[in-house]
Design a protein around this motif. Structure first.
Motif, PDB file in Angstrom:
ATOM      1  N   CYS A  55       0.826  -1.213   0.000  1.00  0.00           N
ATOM      2  CA  CYS A  55       0.000   0.000   0.000  1.00  0.00           C
ATOM      3  C   CYS A  55       0.857   1.258   0.000  1.00  0.00           C
ATOM      4  CB  CYS A  55      -0.936   0.002   1.206  1.00  0.00           C
ATOM      5  SG  CYS A  55      -2.209  -1.276   1.160  1.00  0.00           S
ATOM      6  N   GLU A  56       1.926   1.257   0.808  1.00  0.00           N
ATOM      7  CA  GLU A  56       2.792   2.425   0.888  1.00  0.00           C
ATOM      8  C   GLU A  56       3.442   2.739  -0.461  1.00  0.00           C
ATOM      9  OE1 GLU A  56       5.554   1.581   3.988  1.00  0.00           O
ATOM     10  OE2 GLU A  56       4.299   2.477   5.565  1.00  0.00           O
ATOM     11  N   SER A  57       3.892   1.695  -1.159  1.00  0.00           N
ATOM     12  CA  SER A  57       4.552   1.913  -2.444  1.00  0.00           C
ATOM     13  C   SER A  57       3.598   2.498  -3.468  1.00  0.00           C
ATOM     14  CB  SER A  57       5.160   0.604  -2.965  1.00  0.00           C
ATOM     15  OG  SER A  57       4.145  -0.329  -3.275  1.00  0.00           O
ATOM     16  N   HIS A  58       2.308   2.109  -3.398  1.00  0.00           N
ATOM     17  CA  HIS A  58       1.328   2.641  -4.338  1.00  0.00           C
ATOM     18  C   HIS A  58       0.828   4.030  -3.930  1.00  0.00           C
ATOM     19  CE1 HIS A  58       1.431  -1.491  -5.711  1.00  0.00           C
ATOM     20  NE2 HIS A  58       0.721  -1.147  -6.770  1.00  0.00           N
ATOM     21  N   LEU A  59       0.777   4.292  -2.639  1.00  0.00           N
ATOM     22  CA  LEU A  59       0.357   5.621  -2.183  1.00  0.00           C
ATOM     23  C   LEU A  59       1.351   6.701  -2.612  1.00  0.00           C
ATOM     24  CD1 LEU A  59      -0.942   4.744   1.397  1.00  0.00           C
ATOM     25  CD2 LEU A  59      -2.301   5.679  -0.489  1.00  0.00           C
ATOM     26  N   GLU A  60       2.627   6.326  -2.773  1.00  0.00           N
ATOM     27  CA  GLU A  60       3.632   7.277  -3.232  1.00  0.00           C
ATOM     28  C   GLU A  60       3.348   7.743  -4.656  1.00  0.00           C
ATOM     29  OE1 GLU A  60       7.477   5.594  -2.891  1.00  0.00           O
ATOM     30  OE2 GLU A  60       7.464   5.504  -0.706  1.00  0.00           O
ATOM     31  N   ILE A  61       2.642   6.906  -5.397  1.00  0.00           N
ATOM     32  CA  ILE A  61       2.363   7.196  -6.802  1.00  0.00           C
ATOM     33  C   ILE A  61       1.115   8.054  -6.954  1.00  0.00           C
ATOM     34  CG2 ILE A  61       1.722   6.120  -9.000  1.00  0.00           C
ATOM     35  CD1 ILE A  61       3.310   3.658  -8.046  1.00  0.00           C
ATOM     36  N   LEU A  62       0.146   7.831  -6.080  1.00  0.00           N
ATOM     37  CA  LEU A  62      -1.177   8.436  -6.237  1.00  0.00           C
ATOM     38  C   LEU A  62      -1.316   9.742  -5.466  1.00  0.00           C
ATOM     39  CD1 LEU A  62      -3.129   5.094  -5.749  1.00  0.00           C
ATOM     40  CD2 LEU A  62      -2.723   6.263  -7.929  1.00  0.00           C
ATOM     41  N   SER A  63      -2.339  10.509  -5.850  1.00  0.00           N
ATOM     42  CA  SER A  63      -2.630  11.772  -5.168  1.00  0.00           C
ATOM     43  C   SER A  63      -4.009  11.697  -4.520  1.00  0.00           C
ATOM     44  CB  SER A  63      -2.603  12.922  -6.169  1.00  0.00           C
ATOM     45  OG  SER A  63      -3.149  14.102  -5.593  1.00  0.00           O
ATOM     46  N   PRO A  64      -4.148  12.208  -3.301  1.00  0.00           N
ATOM     47  CA  PRO A  64      -5.464  12.205  -2.650  1.00  0.00           C
ATOM     48  C   PRO A  64      -6.404  13.270  -3.202  1.00  0.00           C
ATOM     49  CG  PRO A  64      -3.867  13.294  -1.233  1.00  0.00           C
ATOM     50  CD  PRO A  64      -3.100  12.760  -2.415  1.00  0.00           C
ATOM     51  N   TYR A  65      -5.885  14.133  -4.082  1.00  0.00           N
ATOM     52  CA  TYR A  65      -6.685  15.265  -4.552  1.00  0.00           C
ATOM     53  C   TYR A  65      -7.123  15.141  -5.997  1.00  0.00           C
ATOM     54  CZ  TYR A  65      -4.253  16.995  -0.441  1.00  0.00           C
ATOM     55  OH  TYR A  65      -3.728  17.125   0.817  1.00  0.00           O
TER      56      TYR A  65
END
Length: 533
Positions: A55-65
């Motif tokens: 999850c952490e590795s993919h969260l680095e790629i994505l934006s919450p906005y």
């Protein structure tokens, strides 16, 4: 036992989410971010470390906005891996082994943008390339990729052909001007590209096409190769090929950096403008290859005596510029150190020896880069006018000194003389005091008292004139007069290669074919003047 219960509940909630996604076909990036953030929190609590890392590795790629759309079809492997990891198993996509026998790494200046909707691919590739030292940014669709390219200015861009909103070719079309200007390495990625797509890749100007899935034993050596090529191109663009020091382009970049630093921190800096004395005489007497040796020797001396916080550049011809981190007094002291060292050098040519000196002008930054360089140039000119082989600090109290240039037109055609004089009268150069003299033939010119050692002369010499041929005038001028502050541009209708070679061999500095546009002649004069000044 309790963790097993919560693991089962987490798996059920994940499946419900996946079912909702499948029905919608498309989700937003911010939704995927929120989902992974929730799963990560639970996985961390119930000690599913592999799922947490995923999850952490993919969260680095994505934006919450971002509200960019992600096709569910592109999440096939992503969903499989989530299911395996929530059950305590390993991912389907394993770490791929590769050979790196030389232990190569990218440096911190390697900045790669990956534009691809496959989260598994971009996540694993990003992780790998970052382990090898590169900085990596990811975009999951074309629009986002174009925005991040212009915002972040990467020097390598990898673009997937099949994106949800654009093709890879369309993405490249949107950024190609900047790619070419900044020499960005560009790569198209695809698992099923046709021959036509590969042809288009090269037609639009992309550097390479690469098949997916990547064979890392081939891809990584390829990427190291391209990164080395990129650095070589960048160095050649900003480095003078003869001396190995920075060129004019690099000078402008570093001056811009120093100006921003001065405005932000108030840090003083100065420039030294340096011109080798009587350098044209060195070329004329010993040959250009010996002149090149002198230029290289000066560059070496300058590099040995500047500090790590200073920079030296070849400004053009026999002119150099040094940027000094400090005030004008520090710059003066540095110039004198270089003076002392360079004046000790002796050059040997066939049992003959000679030395070369230089003149230097110093100015301190006072708020305007253009003013800084003009002031340093004015101080340099003052150093040359006051005896050469010395350093002069610009003094604002002194009267602005204009450099004197006399253009001499020798042509038996009254119309040409009149047209050129009129064109020159419209030439406005704030730093140059221009005068024009006209002669109807070579005989009257050579008999006149035209030469002044304190000013520069550009002679426009007609090749065919009555009484004395232009080539004969040129020969007498160059070999009898022997002046170093005179440049000659031949103007002639003679088109034979032998005549042109004769003019150049006799010492012509330029060659203008008749008929010509007067504006063209003015441009040639300006270029010759830039060599003298």
């Amino acid at each position: 036992m309790g963790n097993d219960k919560y693991r089962k509940l987490l798996a059920e909630n994940i499946e419900k989410t996946f079912t909702q996604w499948d029905a919608r076909m498309i989700i937003n990036e911010s939704e995927l971010y929120s989902f992974l953030n929730t799963v990560k929190g639970t996985a961390d609590t119930i000690e599913l470390s592999n799922l947490t890392d995923f999850c952490e590795s993919h969260l680095e790629i994505l934006s919450p906005y971002d509200g960019d759309e992600i096709p569910i079809a592109s999440l096939k492997n992503f969903k499989k891996n989530i299911r395996l990891l929530v059950n305590g198993k390993s991912k389907i996509v394993q770490e791929i082994s590769f050979d790196n026998p030389q232990g190569k790494h990218f440096d911190e200046n390697t900045f790669i943008l990956i534009i691809d909707q496959d989260l598994e691919f971009v996540s694993s590739t990003k992780e790998l390339l970052e382990k090898l030292g590169a900085q990596v940014l990811v975009a999951i669709n074309g629009k986002q990729g174009v925005q991040r390219f212009y915002n972040m200015q990467p020097n390598v861009v990898m673009i997937e052909m099949d994106l949800p909103d654009m093709t890879g070719i369309e993405v490249f079309e949107a950024i190609k001007d900047s790619v070419r200007t900044n020499h960005v390495m560009s790569i198209l990625l695809s698992a099923n590209a046709s021959t036509d797509i590969i042809r288009q890749t090269y037609d639009v100007g992309m550097m390479d096409y690469i098949n997916k899935p990547l064979n890392l034993n081939v891809f990584l050596p390829y990427l190291f190769n391209r990164d080395s090529l990129r650095k070589g191109i960048g160095q050649s663009i900003t480095t003078d090929g003869l001396t190995g020091i920075g060129n004019r382009k690099r000078l402008n970049e570093i001056l811009d950096y120093f100006e921003k630093r001065a405005r932000r921190l108030g840090a003083p800096f100065s420039v030294i403008m340096i011109d080798l004395d009587y350098f044209k005489k060195v070329n004329d007497t010993y040959g250009h290859h010996i002149g090149d040796d002198v230029l290289k020797a000066f560059s070496q001396v300058a590099r040995e005596h500047i500090r790590e916080i200073d920079y030296v550049f070849r400004y053009g011809g026999e002119e150099f510029t040094v940027i000094v981190s400090g005030d004008q007094q520090e710059a003066y002291r540095l110039a004198e150190k270089i003076h002392a060292a360079f004046n000790l050098l002796t050059f040997e040519v066939k049992e003959r020896s000679f030395s070369v000196t230089f003149s230097a002008g110093v100015s301190q930054y006072g708020g305007e880069l253009d003013t800084l360089l003009i002031e340093a140039d004015q101080a340099l000119y003052h150093a040359k006018r006051s005896g050469r082989n010395r350093t002069v600090i610009f003094d604002k109290e002194n009267v602005f000194i204009k450099r004197k240039l006399q253009v001499i037109i020798i042509d038996d055609d009254l119309l040409i003389r009149s047209m050129l004089k009129e064109e020159l009268s419209n030439w406005e150069m704030p730093e140059i005091d221009l005068s024009v003299r006209l002669f109807v033939d070579g005989v009257s010119f050579l008999a006149a008292d035209w030469y002044d050692p304190n000013i520069n002369h550009i002679i426009l010499l007609d090749g065919i004139m009555p009484g004395m041929d232009g080539l004969e005038v040129l020969e007498r001028l160059k070999h009898v007069q022997g002046t170093s502050n005179v440049l000659v541009s031949m103007m002639t209708a003679r088109k034979s290669e032998a005549d042109i070679k004769s003019a150049l061999w006799l010492g012509a500095d330029d060659y203008i074919m008749k008929p010509f546009q007067t504006q063209e002649v003015l441009s040639r004069i300006q270029k010759l003047a830039s060599r003298m000044f």
